[in-house]
Design an enzyme around this catalytic site. Sequence first.
Site, PDB file in Angstrom:
ATOM      1  CE1 TYR A  20      -3.203  -2.808   0.081  1.00  0.00           C
ATOM      2  CE2 TYR A  20      -3.892  -2.145   2.253  1.00  0.00           C
ATOM      3  CZ  TYR A  20      -4.038  -2.957   1.153  1.00  0.00           C
ATOM      4  OH  TYR A  20      -5.031  -3.904   1.126  1.00  0.00           O
ATOM      5  CE  LYS A  73       0.970 -17.036  -2.362  1.00  0.00           C
ATOM      6  NZ  LYS A  73       0.404 -18.388  -2.635  1.00  0.00           N
ATOM      7  CG  ASP A  91      -2.129 -19.851  -0.910  1.00  0.00           C
ATOM      8  OD1 ASP A  91      -1.344 -19.794   0.062  1.00  0.00           O
ATOM      9  OD2 ASP A  91      -1.802 -20.345  -2.003  1.00  0.00           O
ATOM     10  CG  ASP A 138      -7.174  -4.575   3.799  1.00  0.00           C
ATOM     11  OD1 ASP A 138      -8.198  -4.584   4.491  1.00  0.00           O
ATOM     12  OD2 ASP A 138      -6.993  -3.755   2.870  1.00  0.00           O
ATOM     13  CG  ASP A 152     -12.735  -6.993   4.750  1.00  0.00           C
ATOM     14  OD1 ASP A 152     -12.271  -6.346   5.718  1.00  0.00           O
ATOM     15  OD2 ASP A 152     -13.397  -6.463   3.836  1.00  0.00           O
TER      16      ASP A 152
END
Length: 365
Positions: free
Chosen positions: A147, A197, A229, A253, A257
């Site tokens: 970000y 990852k 994942d 993030d 959610d």
Amino acid sequence: MSTKAFKIAVLPGDGIGVEIVPQGIKALDAVANKLGISFEYNEALVGGAAIDAVGTPLPKETLELSLASDAVFFGAVGGAKWDNLQPVSMRPEPGGLFPLRKSLGAYANLRPVVVFESLTSASSLKADRLEGGLDILFVRELTGGIYFGKPKERREIDGEVVAIDTCSYSDFEIRRIAHMAFLQARRRSGIVHSIDKANVMETSRLWREVVTEVAEQYPDVKLTHMLADNCGMQLLRNPKQFDVILADNLFGDLLTDEAAMLAGSLGMLPSASIGEQHGGLYEPIHGSAPDIAGQDIANPIATILTAAMMLRYACDCPDGAVMIRCAVESVLNEGYRSSDIATEYSNVVSCSKMGDLIADKILQD
Ligand code: NAD
């Protein structure tokens, strides 16, 4: 506990931000009334509301007020009217919220995912996966990663438009958030899952190396590395295996959610964004929800629980935090629901009514 008035910068922002923040203030006022503490609230503009009023998503006055306050109580920013403005630094999140977090040094975003017993039927998971309750703490890195990385741009390469985002992390940034996760785990059940990852990303390989090194200082905490994942899948398969989940800005993030639906709704999850120099920024994890804004139907519980986190982390008032949490639980146990978590047997109430019920419960208990 201090007897001074805590200076709270109140930044409602956009959309449902202006509806939910007053409900958090009601809960804070009820706690102040019960415990004999006081809050000095100073409201300021941020996000789209600030763009409309003064032409910038983070006015100088708002930043100065935030820096001079003991804590910042934040609603949400954004909306279709502003989300595509150019340059990107004129938009509510990248130009308002992100630099505010960075200026406050709020690098650690603590996001508890707690499933209240009375809400197991609102969860997207079968009730048996949540039996006995669920309590996960996400520790998300907040001021680095993709970000913030530069360059972030579009270029024409060989006649094609190419968009570029850069993910970068320093060992310093990873080390300090890893310490935060291990310290939190020590106060809980002593398990950290670190998400990355590392199979494909260089930043993730550094992340894994540094987290492993930090773990050596916490022999009482069990560390497990997990690919992002797989974590997304495990949260739905067996969420109770998790205690503290440590993640970078992007994975944190996305995964929070997803985890919100374990708790029934995005409208249930609070957060604290903290660092070393300032009392921190306190915000629900959801956005400005333009689809339901202006109707007094948003769920204010995430914001009310955010006020509880502010009491715990910025105001040295854990008793007040417990009072809010117990009041939320009682009101839910009595069957009151905002529409996002309602079932056919619920007593559906508006955003402002839910705020009143919770504040009244704090005052009665
Ligand atoms: P969102 O979180 O605003 O909403 C997603 C969905 O969840 C919507 O259907 C919404 O109605 C629902 N929802 C969210 N909060 C709720 C609540 N308290 N009660 C009931 N339902 C709730 O995400 P989005 O729709 O992707 O984004 C909308 C705007 O918010 C965009 O401009 C986005 O950039 C911004 N945003 C801001 C923040 C922030 O300020 N921290 C975070 C995320 C998104």
